[in-house]
Design an enzyme around this catalytic site. Structure first.
Site, PDB file in Angstrom:
ATOM      1  N   GLY A 202     -63.734  28.312  34.507  1.00  0.00           N
ATOM      2  CA  GLY A 202     -63.062  28.044  33.229  1.00  0.00           C
ATOM      3  C   GLY A 202     -61.978  29.043  32.887  1.00  0.00           C
ATOM      4  O   GLY A 202     -61.593  29.162  31.718  1.00  0.00           O
ATOM      5  N   GLY A 203     -61.456  29.771  33.892  1.00  0.00           N
ATOM      6  CA  GLY A 203     -60.464  30.819  33.647  1.00  0.00           C
ATOM      7  C   GLY A 203     -59.179  30.331  33.001  1.00  0.00           C
ATOM      8  O   GLY A 203     -58.430  31.114  32.435  1.00  0.00           O
TER       9      GLY A 203
ATOM     10  N   TRP B 181     -65.665  31.689  39.825  1.00  0.00           N
ATOM     11  CA  TRP B 181     -65.846  30.248  40.052  1.00  0.00           C
ATOM     12  C   TRP B 181     -66.121  29.866  41.486  1.00  0.00           C
ATOM     13  O   TRP B 181     -66.403  28.700  41.759  1.00  0.00           O
ATOM     14  CB  TRP B 181     -64.666  29.473  39.494  1.00  0.00           C
ATOM     15  CG  TRP B 181     -63.310  29.802  40.045  1.00  0.00           C
ATOM     16  CD1 TRP B 181     -62.417  30.677  39.502  1.00  0.00           C
ATOM     17  CD2 TRP B 181     -62.671  29.245  41.198  1.00  0.00           C
ATOM     18  NE1 TRP B 181     -61.272  30.704  40.254  1.00  0.00           N
ATOM     19  CE2 TRP B 181     -61.398  29.832  41.300  1.00  0.00           C
ATOM     20  CE3 TRP B 181     -63.054  28.308  42.159  1.00  0.00           C
ATOM     21  CZ2 TRP B 181     -60.503  29.520  42.324  1.00  0.00           C
ATOM     22  CZ3 TRP B 181     -62.163  27.996  43.183  1.00  0.00           C
ATOM     23  CH2 TRP B 181     -60.904  28.599  43.256  1.00  0.00           C
TER      24      TRP B 181
ATOM     25  N   ASN C 153     -58.502  34.978  37.716  1.00  0.00           N
ATOM     26  CA  ASN C 153     -57.330  35.460  36.994  1.00  0.00           C
ATOM     27  C   ASN C 153     -57.675  35.890  35.578  1.00  0.00           C
ATOM     28  O   ASN C 153     -58.566  35.331  34.948  1.00  0.00           O
ATOM     29  CB  ASN C 153     -56.264  34.367  36.929  1.00  0.00           C
ATOM     30  CG  ASN C 153     -56.805  33.091  36.311  1.00  0.00           C
ATOM     31  OD1 ASN C 153     -57.589  32.386  36.933  1.00  0.00           O
ATOM     32  ND2 ASN C 153     -56.437  32.805  35.072  1.00  0.00           N
TER      33      ASN C 153
ATOM     34  N   ASP D  35     -51.314  34.397  38.501  1.00  0.00           N
ATOM     35  CA  ASP D  35     -52.545  33.648  38.776  1.00  0.00           C
ATOM     36  C   ASP D  35     -53.022  33.907  40.203  1.00  0.00           C
ATOM     37  O   ASP D  35     -53.441  32.983  40.898  1.00  0.00           O
ATOM     38  CB  ASP D  35     -52.378  32.132  38.514  1.00  0.00           C
ATOM     39  CG  ASP D  35     -53.698  31.385  38.658  1.00  0.00           C
ATOM     40  OD1 ASP D  35     -54.756  31.985  38.385  1.00  0.00           O
ATOM     41  OD2 ASP D  35     -53.682  30.204  39.050  1.00  0.00           O
TER      42      ASP D  35
ATOM     43  N   ARG E 109     -55.920  35.421  47.276  1.00  0.00           N
ATOM     44  CA  ARG E 109     -54.875  34.491  46.803  1.00  0.00           C
ATOM     45  C   ARG E 109     -53.494  35.156  46.882  1.00  0.00           C
ATOM     46  O   ARG E 109     -52.487  34.488  47.085  1.00  0.00           O
ATOM     47  CB  ARG E 109     -55.147  34.119  45.337  1.00  0.00           C
ATOM     48  CG  ARG E 109     -56.241  33.095  45.120  1.00  0.00           C
ATOM     49  CD  ARG E 109     -55.747  31.665  45.164  1.00  0.00           C
ATOM     50  NE  ARG E 109     -55.206  31.183  43.914  1.00  0.00           N
ATOM     51  CZ  ARG E 109     -55.898  30.608  42.954  1.00  0.00           C
ATOM     52  NH1 ARG E 109     -57.207  30.456  43.069  1.00  0.00           N
ATOM     53  NH2 ARG E 109     -55.310  30.149  41.853  1.00  0.00           N
TER      54      ARG E 109
END
Lengths: 591, 269
Positions: A200-201, A261, A279, A321, A348
């Site tokens: 839910g970031g 997540w 993030n 992000d 990432r």
């Protein structure tokens, strides 16, 4: 006739507790810790708690892979398809596989027949940011466990698929959801625990890791990822994560993101849990000066208490992000005649990191994608050498205060590597990284927090770096930081990797192929068209003396939802929802 | 206040007029002839009324409307209180895609149950009451109904926050005689059959009533055909004239658990 009446009105949902009874076929915690070596089953997400995704099986090899054929295919059915990112589990001749929209099936492997199906009854108004996926289940005793899109943990009876218990991870109306596979690890104090993260970031939730009792679902401990928030242990407040306001000015830490997540990994050797954190929220970094710990980080937790043993931040003060949830894989690294208790992660942000897993000390950081623009490299302390002009501009400094300067950053926010797990071969000592070569135009905008609303403060569009490919499967040597071979794929890679003692590397493509490569050279040895895109992780196991391979298929995930210009190479791909099982037919096995 | 009583009274005017055939074997199935001539009779009997001889018995009264006003809520009352030593009551709608409606085990309750059912089409209702000697005493009714009761979404799905109201309960207990009370429980639940497009099965599947000392009064297994917002009437046996309480525990297929106490008034003087 006289009658006496009594009326009562009542509303309530009470907690439920269940107790398991053990039978011979039940899965023990030792079975889970021994999963990588035990080739007759797949009991954990990642083929072992370290999630190396390495199977020692060598029945299937570079010579006979050409004889690999499908045994059966099982359709998830229903009118809802979308992305299928699940890794199946295999136990006692039964496959447990999850699917989109929080569904699970038990399938008889000998026949492909369904044994049971469970469909979570999801409420209206769930808020998954990036498709309605699920990545897999966990198994222990006589139960299977998985998380649902409305942020619940569910324990099912492995024999019948009936709900044993169901617990809330977070409030789905505030943006919490759940898509990762749960992790089950041993503890001295509590027995086995079921460990989960949260999602839910993009909605300003607070990332956390939680441990539960597998029999009852009762919370054992919780650990928020954002400094200033309190953890719990045995029903009471334990300690604060970090020090309030140390790396977060103001009060944005209260909705600071850092979602866990993708779940976590565990190393039985050092007895630590490793979780990646997502993030910071919002994306607009000018609103939250400071490093913003522990967002875009790896944290190691003590499974006994949930205390943070160490943290390492891959992208301090993340403005792109670079949602660093990526799996941290424990491995023993031979370097200069020494054996180092290491761990590796492909972030990432485009860098491949090797850390000392006992204390989080930085060992090395090397780019695994091309043309990284936001940092020149990683300094000797493990901190990125930022390129200040490659941070999106502050909207407060723009003429109208509404849109900051747009910049082109590499990699894109979907990452050098996204969720899809890499594999580590103890045979070649190489990591096989599913990566993508792309960048993004990104700009910042003002934003304020509102419950249940997207909390970004950024606009963006993704662009491929090269005309002929985006996806890139790379063999990375963790000792040198050099790429040994590369396989290029036109569409972005979005599936996990498996490698085997037989010298094979498996991964799937959005174009629908399950492919096998030579682990030393990257030569493509075999492929099979499954009929829809693959965005999941393959497994292998041995049953009745034969080596099986399975993959879940069904195009979806974040790429078609967010893909920008990338959509051009994926827009024709069709959805699906199946699991395919392969082996070498008996009449070909001897060749 | 007397609405429930009035409703039941009104219903009784609509009683299906059925004559039970005697339990003679007049066919080659090994089963007594079905007075409702159900094409499903052998299949239903083989599936639900096993491990005991089968007889049609007019002491099993199945009270149902001959024509259903609403195929989503067809009221059925089963009164087998003339039978003693009852092990279980099994109610089946022969022509529903999922026939099994419910099973009641009346431990310390009269052999009686009232409920509402969804009907997919006109159908015979068979109720088997198994006594401790193993014998299945069968009664039934035929209900004419418009189609589609099992395959349409529940009415509560039209509201956004229906999940917040799950398990909200209204109950009534009353007593006109000394030896038993009459209790009705109505709980908010969609009772999704899994047959409406895109909506998985989700229903209340267990309900248990116990007395203040924990003794079991009755257990009910509910299945998909039970109507939305399941409404159950049972007749718990009462050991004294004094006011007391009953405990109701229920659970649905998602593991949600509901529990509450129900006041039972003193017997009328």
């Amino acid at each position: 006739m006289k009658q006496n009446f009594a009326w009562l009105a009542f509303a309530g949902t009470l907690a439920l507790s269940g107790a398991g009874t053990a039978t011979a076929a039940d899965v023990t915690i030792d079975d889970l810790m021994n999963d990588q070596a035990s080739t007759e089953n797949v009991l954990t997400y990642g083929l072992g708690p370290r999630a190396q995704r390495f199977s020692p099986l060598d029945t299937l090899n570079k010579d006979n892979i050409k004889n690999l054929f499908p045994v059966w295919s099982f359709s998830f059915g229903g009118e809802k398809q979308r992305g299928q990112e699940s890794q199946p589990l295999i136990h006692d001749g039964v496959m447990y596989v999850t699917g989109s929209y929080s569904r699970m099936w038990a399938i008889d492997i000998a026949t492909g027949d369904e044994l049971w199906q469970y469909d979570a009854r999801l409420p209206e108004g769930i808020l998954p940011c990036c498709d309605v996926v699920n990545r897999g289940a966990a198994i222990l005793g006589d139960k299977v466990f998985f998380g649902t899109l409305d942020a619940k943990m569910v324990a099912l009876d492995a024999k019948t698929g009936k709900v044993v218990w169901r617990k809330t991870i977070g409030d789905y109306k505030a943006g919490y959801s759940y898509t990762a596979a749960p992790l089950i690890v041993p503890t001295e104090a509590h027995g086995p625990i079921v460990v989960t993260g949260n999602s839910g970031g993009e909605f300003g939730i607070v990332g956390a890791v939680e441990a539960r009792n597998p029999d009852t679902g009762d919370l054992v401990w919780s650990r928020p990822t954002i400094e200033g928030h309190m953890g719990t242990l045995n029903g009471e407040e334990s300690t604060m994560t970090g020090t309030k306001n140390e790396t977060w000015a103001g009060d944005l830490w209260q909705n600071g993101g850092g979602a866990t997540w993708l779940g976590g990994t565990y190393d039985p050797d050092v007895k630590m849990l490793f979780f990646g954190t997502g993030n910071p929220a919002p994306w607009n970094s000018h609103l939250r000066p400071g490093d913003n710990k522990w967002t875009s980080s790896r944290i190691a937790l003590d499974p006994e208490t949930g205390e943070v043993a160490w943290g390492y931040q891959t992208t301090p003060h993340d403005g792109w992000d670079y949602d660093g949830v990526n799996e941290f894989i424990a491995f023993d690294m031979e370097k200069d005649g020494e054996t180092i208790k290491a761990g590796a992660t492909a972030d990432r942000n485009g860098f491949f990191y090797v850390l000392d897993r006992t204390n989080g000390d930085f060992i090395s950081g090397a780019p695994f994608v091309q043309d990284i623009s936001w940092a020149e490299g990683i300094d000797e302390n493990g901190r990125p050498i930022f390129v200040p002009e490659n941070r999106p501009g502050n909207p407060a400094e723009s003429a109208d205060g509404k849109k900051g300067e747009s910049i082109f950053a590499v990699p894109s926010f979907l990452g050098g590597k996204n969720w899809m797990p890499m594999a580590y071969s103890t045979k070649t000592d190489l990591f096989y990284i599913p990566s993508n070569e792309w960048g993004m135009d990104i700009w910042n905008e003002p934003i304020t927090y509102k419950k249940g609303a997207a909390y970004l403060g950024a606009g963006f569009t993704i662009r491929p770096l090269f005309d002929d490919y985006i996806g890139s499967l790379k063999a990375m040597d963790p000792v040198t930081g050099k790429v040994k071979w590369e396989y290029r794929n036109q569409a972005p890679l979005w599936g996990g990797v498996l490698t085997t003692g037989g010298g094979l590397v498996f991964t799937g493509t959005p174009e629908g192929y399950l492919k096998a490569f030579d682990d030393e050279t990257g030569e493509e040895l075999w492929k099979f068209q499954t009929g829809t895109g693959i965005v999941s992780s393959p497994i292998t196991w041995e049953q009745d003396g034969e080596q099986y391979v399975a993959i879940v298929t069904g195009w979806g995930g974040a790429v078609p939802l967010w893909g920008g210009e990338v959509a051009k190479v994926v827009s024709y791909l069709n959805q699906g929802g199946s699991v395919w099982v392969f082996k070498v037919p008996e009449q070909l096995a001897s060749r | 206040m007397n609405n429930v009583a009035k409703y039941v009274a009104a219903l009784s005017l609509l009683l299906t007029q059925t004559l039970f055939a005697s339990s003679v074997l007049a066919n080659d199935t090994g089963l007594p002839n079905d007075p409702f001539r159900s094409v499903m009779w052998k299949s239903i009997a083989d599936r639900f009324f096993t491990d005991g001889p089968i007889v049609f018995d007019d002491r099993v009264r199945v009270i149902a409307p001959s024509h259903a006003e609403d195929q989503f809520h067809v009221p059925i009352t089963v009164d087998a209180s003339a039978l003693n030593n009852v092990r279980q009551i099994v109610a089946v709608a022969d022509l529903n895609p999922i026939p099994h409606i419910l099973t009641v085990r009346p431990e310390q309750a009269m052999s009686f149950v009232g409920f509402r059912v969804k009907l997919q089409q006109s159908s015979p209702i068979h109720v088997g009451v198994q006594t401790e000697d193993g014998v299945w005493h069968i009664g039934g009714a035929y209900v004419d109904a418009a189609g589609g009761g099992c395959t349409a979404p529940a009415a509560m799905h039209g509201t956004e926050n229906w999940m917040d109201t799950l398990g909200i309960t209204r109950t009534i207990a009353r007593r006109s005689v000394f030896d038993h009370a009459r209790m009705t429980v109505k709980m908010r639940h969609p009772m999704d059959t899994g047959l409406a497009a895109g909506i998985p099965a989700f229903y209340m599947n267990e309900l248990k009533i116990s007395d203040t000392s924990g003794g079991l009064v009755a257990e009910v297994d509910l299945f998909e055909p039970v109507s939305e917002n399941p409404t159950l009437t049972l007749l718990p046996k009462m050991l004294s004239a004094e006011a007391t309480q009953l405990k109701v525990n229920a659970r649905d297929t998602e593991g949600n658990v509901y529990g509450f106490m129900l006041d039972v008034p003193a017997a009328a003087q």
